[in-house]
Design a protein around this motif. Structure first.
Motif, PDB file in Angstrom:
ATOM      1  N   ARG A 280     -48.209 -12.959   9.603  1.00  0.00           N
ATOM      2  CA  ARG A 280     -46.853 -13.344   9.201  1.00  0.00           C
ATOM      3  C   ARG A 280     -45.962 -13.576  10.410  1.00  0.00           C
ATOM      4  O   ARG A 280     -45.288 -14.609  10.510  1.00  0.00           O
ATOM      5  N   ASP A 281     -45.990 -12.631  11.338  1.00  0.00           N
ATOM      6  CA  ASP A 281     -45.118 -12.731  12.516  1.00  0.00           C
ATOM      7  C   ASP A 281     -45.537 -13.872  13.444  1.00  0.00           C
ATOM      8  O   ASP A 281     -44.692 -14.502  14.088  1.00  0.00           O
ATOM      9  N   ALA A 282     -46.834 -14.147  13.483  1.00  0.00           N
ATOM     10  CA  ALA A 282     -47.315 -15.262  14.300  1.00  0.00           C
ATOM     11  C   ALA A 282     -46.824 -16.597  13.723  1.00  0.00           C
ATOM     12  O   ALA A 282     -46.417 -17.501  14.461  1.00  0.00           O
ATOM     13  N   LEU A 283     -46.868 -16.709  12.405  1.00  0.00           N
ATOM     14  CA  LEU A 283     -46.389 -17.922  11.754  1.00  0.00           C
ATOM     15  C   LEU A 283     -44.892 -18.110  11.972  1.00  0.00           C
ATOM     16  O   LEU A 283     -44.417 -19.235  12.203  1.00  0.00           O
ATOM     17  N   GLN A 284     -44.161 -17.004  11.894  1.00  0.00           N
ATOM     18  CA  GLN A 284     -42.720 -17.081  12.141  1.00  0.00           C
ATOM     19  C   GLN A 284     -42.445 -17.568  13.567  1.00  0.00           C
ATOM     20  O   GLN A 284     -41.590 -18.440  13.782  1.00  0.00           O
ATOM     21  N   ALA A 285     -43.181 -17.026  14.525  1.00  0.00           N
ATOM     22  CA  ALA A 285     -42.995 -17.421  15.925  1.00  0.00           C
ATOM     23  C   ALA A 285     -43.322 -18.903  16.119  1.00  0.00           C
ATOM     24  O   ALA A 285     -42.614 -19.623  16.831  1.00  0.00           O
ATOM     25  N   ALA A 286     -44.391 -19.365  15.462  1.00  0.00           N
ATOM     26  CA  ALA A 286     -44.790 -20.765  15.597  1.00  0.00           C
ATOM     27  C   ALA A 286     -43.764 -21.694  14.958  1.00  0.00           C
ATOM     28  O   ALA A 286     -43.432 -22.756  15.515  1.00  0.00           O
ATOM     29  N   MET A 287     -43.250 -21.317  13.790  1.00  0.00           N
ATOM     30  CA  MET A 287     -42.245 -22.140  13.125  1.00  0.00           C
ATOM     31  C   MET A 287     -40.975 -22.212  13.966  1.00  0.00           C
ATOM     32  O   MET A 287     -40.377 -23.294  14.125  1.00  0.00           O
ATOM     33  N   ASN A 288     -40.568 -21.091  14.500  1.00  0.00           N
ATOM     34  CA  ASN A 288     -39.364 -21.099  15.345  1.00  0.00           C
ATOM     35  C   ASN A 288     -39.580 -21.923  16.616  1.00  0.00           C
ATOM     36  O   ASN A 288     -38.649 -22.573  17.105  1.00  0.00           O
ATOM     37  N   ALA A 289     -40.804 -21.931  17.118  1.00  0.00           N
ATOM     38  CA  ALA A 289     -41.099 -22.721  18.318  1.00  0.00           C
ATOM     39  C   ALA A 289     -40.936 -24.218  18.042  1.00  0.00           C
ATOM     40  O   ALA A 289     -40.370 -24.951  18.861  1.00  0.00           O
ATOM     41  N   ILE A 290     -41.405 -24.676  16.884  1.00  0.00           N
ATOM     42  CA  ILE A 290     -41.290 -26.112  16.609  1.00  0.00           C
ATOM     43  C   ILE A 290     -39.875 -26.484  16.162  1.00  0.00           C
ATOM     44  O   ILE A 290     -39.467 -27.643  16.298  1.00  0.00           O
ATOM     45  N   ILE A 291     -39.121 -25.513  15.642  1.00  0.00           N
ATOM     46  CA  ILE A 291     -37.700 -25.767  15.380  1.00  0.00           C
ATOM     47  C   ILE A 291     -36.978 -25.993  16.707  1.00  0.00           C
ATOM     48  O   ILE A 291     -36.190 -26.924  16.853  1.00  0.00           O
ATOM     49  N   GLN A 292     -37.292 -25.136  17.665  1.00  0.00           N
ATOM     50  CA  GLN A 292     -36.612 -25.203  18.956  1.00  0.00           C
ATOM     51  C   GLN A 292     -37.016 -26.418  19.783  1.00  0.00           C
ATOM     52  O   GLN A 292     -36.190 -26.986  20.516  1.00  0.00           O
ATOM     53  N   ASN A 293     -38.271 -26.875  19.665  1.00  0.00           N
ATOM     54  CA  ASN A 293     -38.700 -28.007  20.495  1.00  0.00           C
ATOM     55  C   ASN A 293     -38.437 -29.371  19.847  1.00  0.00           C
ATOM     56  O   ASN A 293     -38.738 -30.410  20.434  1.00  0.00           O
ATOM     57  N   GLY A 294     -37.897 -29.363  18.633  1.00  0.00           N
ATOM     58  CA  GLY A 294     -37.500 -30.606  17.988  1.00  0.00           C
ATOM     59  C   GLY A 294     -38.520 -31.248  17.069  1.00  0.00           C
ATOM     60  O   GLY A 294     -38.194 -32.192  16.334  1.00  0.00           O
ATOM     61  N   GLU A 295     -39.778 -30.759  17.088  1.00  0.00           N
ATOM     62  CA  GLU A 295     -40.804 -31.342  16.218  1.00  0.00           C
ATOM     63  C   GLU A 295     -40.462 -31.160  14.741  1.00  0.00           C
ATOM     64  O   GLU A 295     -40.686 -32.056  13.913  1.00  0.00           O
ATOM     65  N   TYR A 296     -39.923 -29.999  14.417  1.00  0.00           N
ATOM     66  CA  TYR A 296     -39.553 -29.674  13.035  1.00  0.00           C
ATOM     67  C   TYR A 296     -38.585 -30.712  12.471  1.00  0.00           C
ATOM     68  O   TYR A 296     -38.792 -31.255  11.376  1.00  0.00           O
ATOM     69  N   GLN A 297     -37.522 -30.997  13.208  1.00  0.00           N
ATOM     70  CA  GLN A 297     -36.512 -31.941  12.733  1.00  0.00           C
ATOM     71  C   GLN A 297     -37.106 -33.337  12.544  1.00  0.00           C
ATOM     72  O   GLN A 297     -36.788 -34.035  11.568  1.00  0.00           O
TER      73      GLN A 297
END
Length: 319
Positions: A280-297
């Motif tokens: 769970r925590d690994a997934l959270q870290a990965a999701m936050n990483a792609i939010i921060q690097n712009g891929e998510y948007q």
């Protein structure tokens, strides 16, 4: 599924609750399983664990296998569906691919009926469930959303976007429907186990005697759309991103129209066993990483879902 309590349940929230899910809500806790066909050629790719910045956050067994098995109802465009070539595409697969590069693993999507995904998670068929599933207290605690009684194990959610629930009708044939209260005496098509189903059940209790909502439940949202398109239902309901996509694409935009406003906006979450806090925590870290690097948007914009973007992935943010 905004998506059940969908948006993929509590009766007051959106698979899609109404997307607070947008589980487990009522039918999501059924023990029966549906089509669980494995899509081995449609998995989400990733970089090698050696070069992945967050690989060390994963449980050792998953890191060794290099695969995260994802239970998903792959018939919910634009969140997850198969393109003309049979490849699994959509918001969730794209986000999973981006997270996979951070974690050094492949997210392997396996098809299943929505209301059986949490059962598959509990039986260890899947490592996670990612299917427009609404994060809500019922699913977190394993409660029946109608009775409040314990009916199964709860799950944790990593929340990653927000959606509400919408109603849509055949284009030019709204039957006077402008909101949920107008569904009394009407036939409504929904996907089984979603927040849309929960909202309809709750609204039906308010209807005058002899004029309830005739609820038609289907295994997937595509079947509900087919029933509406054929005239077998007066309206259908699903998470707003899904309803909007259907309105835009079905019949070249000539089949459906959205009526009223979306309701019960709530977070979509990746469901993980409460016993697997490291994953769970690994997934959270990965999701936050792609939010921060712009891929998510970029991914949300690609699918027209940018209005549901969040600034941070949180654990169990649904109510």
């Amino acid at each position: 599924m905004t998506a059940s309590s969908t948006r993929r349940t509590t009766a007051a929230r959106s698979r899609c609750a109404a997307v607070s899910a947008i589980a487990v809500a009522g039918a999501l806790l059924l023990t029966g399983c549906g089509d669980q066909t494995k899509n081995s050629d449609n998995s989400s790719g990733s970089s090698s664990a050696a070069s992945a910045p967050l690989a060390d956050k994963l449980p050792a067994d998953i890191r060794a296998k290099g695969v995260i098995r994802v239970g998903s109802d792959i018939a919910y465009p634009p969140v997850e569906f198969k393109d003309e070539s049979g490849k699994v595409v959509g918001i969730d697969p794209d986000l999973a691919d981006a997270m996979g590069k951070q974690l050094g693993v492949t997210f392997q999507f396996e098809n299943g009926t929505f209301d059986a995904l949490l059962t598959g998670l509990r039986s260890n068929r899947y490592d996670i469930a990612m299917s427009a599933m609404t994060d809500n207290k019922s699913r977190q605690e394993g409660l029946d959303p109608e009775t409040g009684k314990k009916v199964g194990e709860g799950v944790d959610f990593v929340d990653y976007m927000v959606a509400g629930v919408s109603i849509y009708t055949r284009k030019g044939d709204t039957k006077g429907i402008t909101g949920w209260a107008d569904l009394c005496g009407k036939k409504l098509a929904v996907q089984r186990g979603t927040v849309s189903e929960d909202l309809a059940k709750a609204e039906a209790k308010k209807c005058p005697k002899g004029k309830t909502i005739a609820l038609q439940r289907f295994d997937d949202d595509q079947q509900a759309q087919t029933r509406l398109r054929s005239g077998g239902a007066d309206a259908a309901s699903s998470d707003f991103p899904v309803a909007a996509y259907a309105v835009k694409t079905s019949g070249g935009g000539k089949d459906f129209e959205i009526v009223g406003e979306q309701v019960d906006s709530a977070p979509y979450g990746i469901a993980v066993s409460k016993k697997n806090t490291q994953l769970r925590d690994a997934l959270q870290a990965a999701m936050n990483a792609i939010i921060q690097n712009g891929e998510y948007q970029k991914i949300l914009e690609k699918w027209g879902a940018q209005d549901g973007a969040v600034k941070e992935a949180v654990i169990n943010g649904g109510k």
